[in-house]
Design an enzyme around this catalytic site. Structure first.
Site, PDB file in Angstrom:
ATOM      1  N   GLU A 206       0.819  -1.212   0.000  1.00 38.95           N
ATOM      2  CA  GLU A 206       0.000   0.000   0.000  1.00 38.95           C
ATOM      3  C   GLU A 206       0.853   1.263   0.000  1.00 38.95           C
ATOM      4  O   GLU A 206       0.356   2.354   0.273  1.00 38.95           O
ATOM      5  CB  GLU A 206      -0.949   0.004   1.211  1.00 38.95           C
ATOM      6  CG  GLU A 206      -1.915  -1.163   1.189  1.00 38.95           C
ATOM      7  CD  GLU A 206      -2.984  -1.069   2.270  1.00 38.95           C
ATOM      8  OE1 GLU A 206      -3.044  -0.056   2.980  1.00 38.95           O
ATOM      9  OE2 GLU A 206      -3.775  -2.017   2.387  1.00 38.95           O
ATOM     10  N   LYS A 338     -15.731  -1.459   4.171  1.00 38.94           N
ATOM     11  CA  LYS A 338     -15.156  -1.730   2.854  1.00 38.94           C
ATOM     12  C   LYS A 338     -16.284  -2.249   1.969  1.00 38.94           C
ATOM     13  O   LYS A 338     -16.790  -3.364   2.204  1.00 38.94           O
ATOM     14  CB  LYS A 338     -14.090  -2.817   2.971  1.00 38.94           C
ATOM     15  CG  LYS A 338     -12.850  -2.432   3.773  1.00 38.94           C
ATOM     16  CD  LYS A 338     -12.070  -3.689   4.130  1.00 38.94           C
ATOM     17  CE  LYS A 338     -10.646  -3.402   4.558  1.00 38.94           C
ATOM     18  NZ  LYS A 338     -10.009  -4.623   5.142  1.00 38.94           N
TER      19      LYS A 338
HETATM   20  C1  2PG Z   1      -7.096  -3.972   6.011  1.00 37.03           C
HETATM   21  C2  2PG Z   1      -6.876  -3.783   4.529  1.00 37.03           C
HETATM   22  C3  2PG Z   1      -6.343  -2.424   4.177  1.00 37.03           C
HETATM   23  P1  2PG Z   1      -6.688  -5.829   2.945  1.00 37.03           P
HETATM   24  O1  2PG Z   1      -6.790  -5.021   6.578  1.00 37.03           O
HETATM   25  O2  2PG Z   1      -7.658  -3.089   6.649  1.00 37.03           O
HETATM   26  O3  2PG Z   1      -5.143  -2.133   4.849  1.00 37.03           O
HETATM   27  O4  2PG Z   1      -6.063  -4.791   3.990  1.00 37.03           O
HETATM   28  O5  2PG Z   1      -7.286  -5.044   1.855  1.00 37.03           O
HETATM   29  O6  2PG Z   1      -5.523  -6.668   2.473  1.00 37.03           O
HETATM   30  O7  2PG Z   1      -7.700  -6.623   3.712  1.00 37.03           O
HETATM   31 MG    MG Z   2      -7.740  -4.264   8.549  1.00 36.66          MG
END
Ligand code: 2PG
Ligand code: MG
Length: 427
Positions: A206, A338
């Protein structure tokens, strides 16, 4: 026929920030408006997330998305053609019903979320306004406080350190622009300090610096030094935020810190983290315990929830029912939102609303696999979310989002503001 009737749904294969295939969807409306969105992809995923449909064959390590694209171009196109893009809830309900599985595995969470977000953009385009304005109306004026990674670890850096995200939040910034200015200064200062220590080895997934440290806590020391070297006051102006992502190094209440060759039980990990809260200016901790360690999360929140934001990510997976249960059990005090964990915007919004109505924090978040898609920034402003997490202050899939926030702030004009200081009352 109305202008917002869906004329065509088109999926195309494009590529994400890890060089993996992903799903882009374009929605064409009868009135000529076009909406486009791209599915992101996680690496440290919660087991309860909507599942991306990947081909699993020899192409691109199994990550190809031809089946998800077929779902978009055949079934989803047929189901949505003729539907009204103005009614996001009805569109998302149709997508959920069409998929028919609890985890979106038949058509793919990637196919669904790209479609759902593209519909939102198309409806905004038909109205002649940007998505943030369509969602937030004319009174929308709050920019989210950015949560920005300085060091990337865990699953995003070959597990070089155990903790996944070492981030800063510019809690003392006067506005969004200043929050980015301060973060840029800290990011540059951290790079110089790493170089001076002979520890600059590029960046993680990231964009945060590759975490060349002997212990997890050494990264925290470096964070404080970087804030000071940037001429800023740790805690007052720029605070620290962590995503422990504990599900990645433990289950069943047993945790293993690979870097330090230490095994900890749930209480031990909690104690280690509360010790960090005593010694460092930390305002937020995400996934302090594993997603299956509810008792541990409850204990940690009881011990630390009055002085730090405790965010559920893998544990809550942007699911309104899970958020409701966690509220009742006091298992965290904030949710990471998300959209692709849920699979549709309507479901993501429900998780957001469930949290905020209860007085919880809510952080809109990108994934570790990203693209130029900036939808989440529009969601943050349109929904009035107080915080936004996008990874680091480098690499264009991250900067595209931070920069979109600057454009939105400019469009809002003099009324644009960061959330009230009570986001982090303990800061
Ligand atoms: C998280 C995300 C973003 P990933 O764990 O919060 O940092 O990671 O998209 O790999 O789940
Ligand atoms: Mg996380």
């Amino acid at each position: 026929m109305t202008d917002t009737e869906i004329r065509d749904v088109r999926g195309r294969r494009i590529w994400d920030s890890r060089g993996r295939p992903t799903v882009e969807v374009e929605i064409q409306l009868a009135g000529g408006a076009l909406g486009r969105a791209i599915a992101p992809a996680g690496a440290s995923t919660g087991s309860g997330e909507a599942v991306d449909l990947r081909d699993g064959d020899e192409m691109f390590g199994g990550y190809d998305v031809r089946r998800a694209l077929r779902a978009v171009n055949d079934e989803i196109d047929q189901a949505l053609t003729g539907a009204d893009a103005d009614d996001q809830a009805a569109i998302d309900a149709a997508l959920i019903q069409l998929d028919g599985t609890p985890n979106k595995s038949r058509l793919g969470g990637n196919a669904l979320v790209a479609t759902s977000m593209a519909v939102a953009h198309a409806a905004a385009a038909a109205e002649g306004v940007p998505l943030w304005r369509r969602l937030g109306g004319i009174s929308a004026h709050t920019l989210p406080l950015p949560e920005i990674q300085i060091f990337g670890g865990g699953a995003h850096a070959g597990r070089r350190v155990d903790v996944q995200d070492f981030m800063v939040i510019a809690v003392g910034a006067a506005d969004y622009e200043e929050a980015l200015d301060w973060t840029a200064r800290v990011y540059i200062a951290a790079g110089k300090l790493m170089a001076a220590a002979g520890a600059l080895q590029g960046v993680a997934d990231e964009g945060g610096y590759w975490p060349v440290f002997d212990t997890n806590e050494a990264a925290l020391d470096m964070m404080v030094r970087a804030i000071e070297a940037a001429g800023l006051v740790p805690g007052d102006q720029v605070a620290i935020s962590l995503d422990i992502a504990a599900s990645e190094f433990g289950s069943g209440g047993r945790y293993r810190l690979g870097l330090e060759e230490r095994a900890l039980d749930s209480d031990g990990l909690s104690e280690m983290l509360t010790g960090w809260l005593d010694r460092y200016p930390i305002v937020s901790v995400e996934d302090p315990l594993g997603e299956d360690d509810e008792a541990g999360l409850i204990a940690f929140t009881a011990a630390a929830g009055d002085r730090v934001q405790v965010i559920g990510d893998d544990y809550l997976v942007t699911n309104a029912d899970r958020v409701q249960t966690a509220i009742e059990k006091h298992a965290c005090n904030a949710v990471l939102v998300k959209p692709n964990q849920a699979g549709t915007l309507t479901e993501a919004r429900a998780a957001f609303d469930t949290a905020t109505v209860a007085g919880w924090g809510a952080v809109i978040s990108a994934r570790s696999g990203e693209t130029e898609d900036v939808t989440i920034v529009h969601l943050a402003v349109g929904w009035g979310a107080y915080q936004l997490k996008v990874g680091s202050f480098a690499r264009s899939e991250r900067m595209a989002k931070w920069n979109e926030g600057l454009r939105i702030a400019e469009a809002i004009g003099a009324k644009a503001s960061l959330p009230p200081p009570r986001v982090f009352p303990w800061g």
